[in-house]
Write an enzyme that holds these catalytic residues in place. Structure first.
Site, PDB file in Angstrom:
ATOM      1  N   LYS A  37       0.919  -1.117  -0.247  1.00  0.00           N
ATOM      2  CA  LYS A  37       0.522   0.243  -0.195  1.00  0.00           C
ATOM      3  C   LYS A  37       1.298   1.075  -0.202  1.00  0.00           C
ATOM      4  O   LYS A  37       0.842   2.246   0.995  1.00  0.00           O
ATOM      5  CB  LYS A  37      -0.776  -0.055   1.432  1.00  0.00           C
ATOM      6  CG  LYS A  37      -1.970   1.703   1.417  1.00  0.00           C
ATOM      7  CD  LYS A  37      -3.354   0.569   0.056  1.00  0.00           C
ATOM      8  CE  LYS A  37      -4.310   2.026   0.062  1.00  0.00           C
ATOM      9  NZ  LYS A  37      -5.107   1.873  -1.134  1.00  0.00           N
ATOM     10  N   ASP A  76      -5.323  -3.267  -2.255  1.00  0.00           N
ATOM     11  CA  ASP A  76      -7.034  -2.925  -2.937  1.00  0.00           C
ATOM     12  C   ASP A  76      -7.196  -3.536  -4.270  1.00  0.00           C
ATOM     13  O   ASP A  76      -7.394  -4.116  -4.154  1.00  0.00           O
ATOM     14  CB  ASP A  76      -7.730  -1.480  -2.688  1.00  0.00           C
ATOM     15  CG  ASP A  76      -6.640  -0.932  -3.217  1.00  0.00           C
ATOM     16  OD1 ASP A  76      -5.291  -1.240  -3.739  1.00  0.00           O
ATOM     17  OD2 ASP A  76      -6.772   0.892  -3.141  1.00  0.00           O
ATOM     18  N   ASP A  83      -2.635 -12.617   4.894  1.00  0.00           N
ATOM     19  CA  ASP A  83      -3.600 -13.307   5.558  1.00  0.00           C
ATOM     20  C   ASP A  83      -5.250 -13.098   5.322  1.00  0.00           C
ATOM     21  O   ASP A  83      -5.777 -14.141   5.316  1.00  0.00           O
ATOM     22  CB  ASP A  83      -3.605 -12.503   7.091  1.00  0.00           C
ATOM     23  CG  ASP A  83      -5.085 -13.651   8.123  1.00  0.00           C
ATOM     24  OD1 ASP A  83      -4.324 -14.865   8.304  1.00  0.00           O
ATOM     25  OD2 ASP A  83      -4.999 -12.526   8.382  1.00  0.00           O
ATOM     26  N   ASP A 105      -6.794 -16.182   2.181  1.00  0.00           N
ATOM     27  CA  ASP A 105      -8.360 -16.254   3.161  1.00  0.00           C
ATOM     28  C   ASP A 105      -9.183 -16.252   1.752  1.00  0.00           C
ATOM     29  O   ASP A 105     -10.048 -16.885   0.488  1.00  0.00           O
ATOM     30  CB  ASP A 105      -8.836 -15.296   3.678  1.00  0.00           C
ATOM     31  CG  ASP A 105      -8.459 -16.951   4.737  1.00  0.00           C
ATOM     32  OD1 ASP A 105      -7.500 -16.500   5.015  1.00  0.00           O
ATOM     33  OD2 ASP A 105      -9.561 -16.598   5.903  1.00  0.00           O
TER      34      ASP A 105
HETATM   35  C1  IPM Z   1      -3.290 -18.045   9.136  1.00  0.00           C
HETATM   36  C2  IPM Z   1      -4.552 -17.399  10.785  1.00  0.00           C
HETATM   37  C3  IPM Z   1      -3.856 -17.159  11.570  1.00  0.00           C
HETATM   38  C4  IPM Z   1      -3.614 -15.836  11.889  1.00  0.00           C
HETATM   39  C5  IPM Z   1      -4.768 -17.123  13.002  1.00  0.00           C
HETATM   40  C6  IPM Z   1      -5.314 -17.843  13.512  1.00  0.00           C
HETATM   41  C7  IPM Z   1      -3.211 -16.280  14.451  1.00  0.00           C
HETATM   42  O1  IPM Z   1      -5.548 -16.909   9.983  1.00  0.00           O
HETATM   43  O2  IPM Z   1      -2.564 -18.111   9.795  1.00  0.00           O
HETATM   44  O3  IPM Z   1      -3.654 -17.433   7.978  1.00  0.00           O
HETATM   45  O4  IPM Z   1      -3.966 -14.654  11.098  1.00  0.00           O
HETATM   46  O5  IPM Z   1      -2.153 -15.546  11.087  1.00  0.00           O
HETATM   47 MG    MG Z   2      -5.908 -16.166   8.153  1.00  0.00          MG
END
Ligand code: IPM
Ligand code: MG
Length: 355
Positions: A188, A220, A244, A248
């Site tokens: 960013k 973003d 992180d 996801d």
């Molecule tokens: C991940 C998880 C962890 C993180 C949590 C559980 C602390 O979300 O491994 O991605 O945020 O790193």
């Molecule tokens: Mg995570």
């Protein structure tokens, strides 16, 4: 016969169920390869807090340091949500990452052809996606000092030193050399000083890898591009919190977060874990998808133990299982011939690899 010491951390929620299946598959793979695994279990997370009062007992850290690799399930759950931050299950994992100096987190995302319809994205957008999120894991806002929670205000600090950026960038370029020779660094830099240093430093590191093409993207925009056209990415290099979030997001390209493995490396001993959480809502029902953990065991064989053949066997067995239409509930609406329990999926994969 090579004997490997594996530290096993099952953790909370579905953790124990999925790790048991990965162990079943490792034992099966050892039958036809010249390796053998010796497991030792350690506590971390909510269960460790309940038993010892500490989400990361010292014994766990020592046990992991003395192992050849660490296989980990998942931690956390509502039950521990109101504890102070340093007693929460998550803090156990964060402290372990730091204690083992696991600064580089590999989160590969690939699409299994059999599950193209499982993604919420159109199949033409995701077909053939093969990308790697390379997340910095022991720095950034997760660990920055000072940090404080007051009642009227609270703060965290995002810090990266040049050395921290150099070592993760090198890891990303080296990974790209073995893939499609592209690194997209995500930051960013239009707002944050720490991202400006990140960008400058990545540029410097890139000069040592003339065969790799470097691009930059604001986080973003990267979030948007990941769903618009994920095929443009090879290696995504990014810091702790952006990684992180983006990992996801990227996991949904594959249709289920229950499919994706990860490896955390950089220190003496690597940690291998599914990217998903402990899913307390489905724990104990025998419906969790163990594929992400089994695939993490395969990454462990490849990265930590250099047992390529054994790793290939597991990866092929996962492909075969999906081809034959065996599915846990999370992906059962897509090409399922048979809906299987957690242990059935583990047993079928174990059966394939032992042949
Ligand atoms: C991940 C998880 C962890 C993180 C949590 C559980 C602390 O979300 O491994 O991605 O945020 O790193
Ligand atoms: Mg995570």
């Amino acid at each position: 016969m090579k004997k490997y010491k594996i530290a096993v951390i099952k953790g909370d929620g579905i953790g124990p169920e999925i790790v048991d299946e990965a162990i079943k598959v490792l034992d099966a793979v050892s039958v036809n390869t010249d390796c053998e695994f010796v497991y030792k279990e350690y506590l971390m997370g909510g269960i460790a807090y309940d038993i010892t009062g500490d989400p990361l007992p010292e014994e766990t850290v020592e046990g992991c340091k003395n192992a050849d690799a660490v296989l980990f399930g998942a931690i956390g759950g509502e039950k521990w949500d109101n504890l102070p931050r340093d007693k929460r299950p998550e803090s156990g994992l964060l402290r372990l990452r730091k204690a083992l100096a696991l600064y580089a987190n590999f989160r590969p995302v690939k699409v299994y052809d059999e599950l193209l319809d499982a993604s919420t994205l159109k199949s033409e957008v995701i077909e053939g996606v093969d990308l790697l999120v390379m997340r910095e894991l022991t720095g950034g806002i997760y660990f920055g000092q000072p940090r404080e929670k007051g009642n009227e205000s609270a703060f965290n600090t995002m810090v990266y030193t040049k050395d921290e950026i150099i070592r993760i960038a090198k890891m990303a370029f080296e990974a790209a050399q073995k893939r499609r020779q592209k690194v997209c660094s995500v930051d960013k830099a239009n707002v944050l000083e720490v991202s400006q240093l990140w960008r400058e430093t990545v540029e410097e590191v890139a000069t040592g890898y003339p065969d790799v093409t470097l691009s930059h993207m604001y986080v973003d925009n990267a979030a948007m591009q990941l769903v618009r056209d994920p095929k443009q990415f090879d290696v995504i290099l990014t810091g702790n919190i952006f990684g992180d979030i983006l990992s996801d997001e990227a996991s949904m390209i594959s249709g289920s977060i229950g499919l994706l493995p990860s490896a955390s490396v950089g220190g003496v001993v690597g940690l291998y874990e599914p990217i998903h959480g402990s899913a307390p809502d489905i724990a104990g029902q025998g419906i969790a998808n163990p594929i992400a953990t089994i695939a993490s065991a395969s990454m462990m064989l490849r990265f930590a133990l250099a047992e390529e053949k054994a790793a290939d066997k597991i990866d092929k067995a996962i492909d075969q299982l999906l081809k034959e239409g065996y599915r846990t509930k999370d992906i059962s609406s897509y090409g399922a011939n048979e809906v299987c329990s957690t242990t059935e999926v583990g047993s079928i994969i174990a059966d394939y690899v032992s042949k």
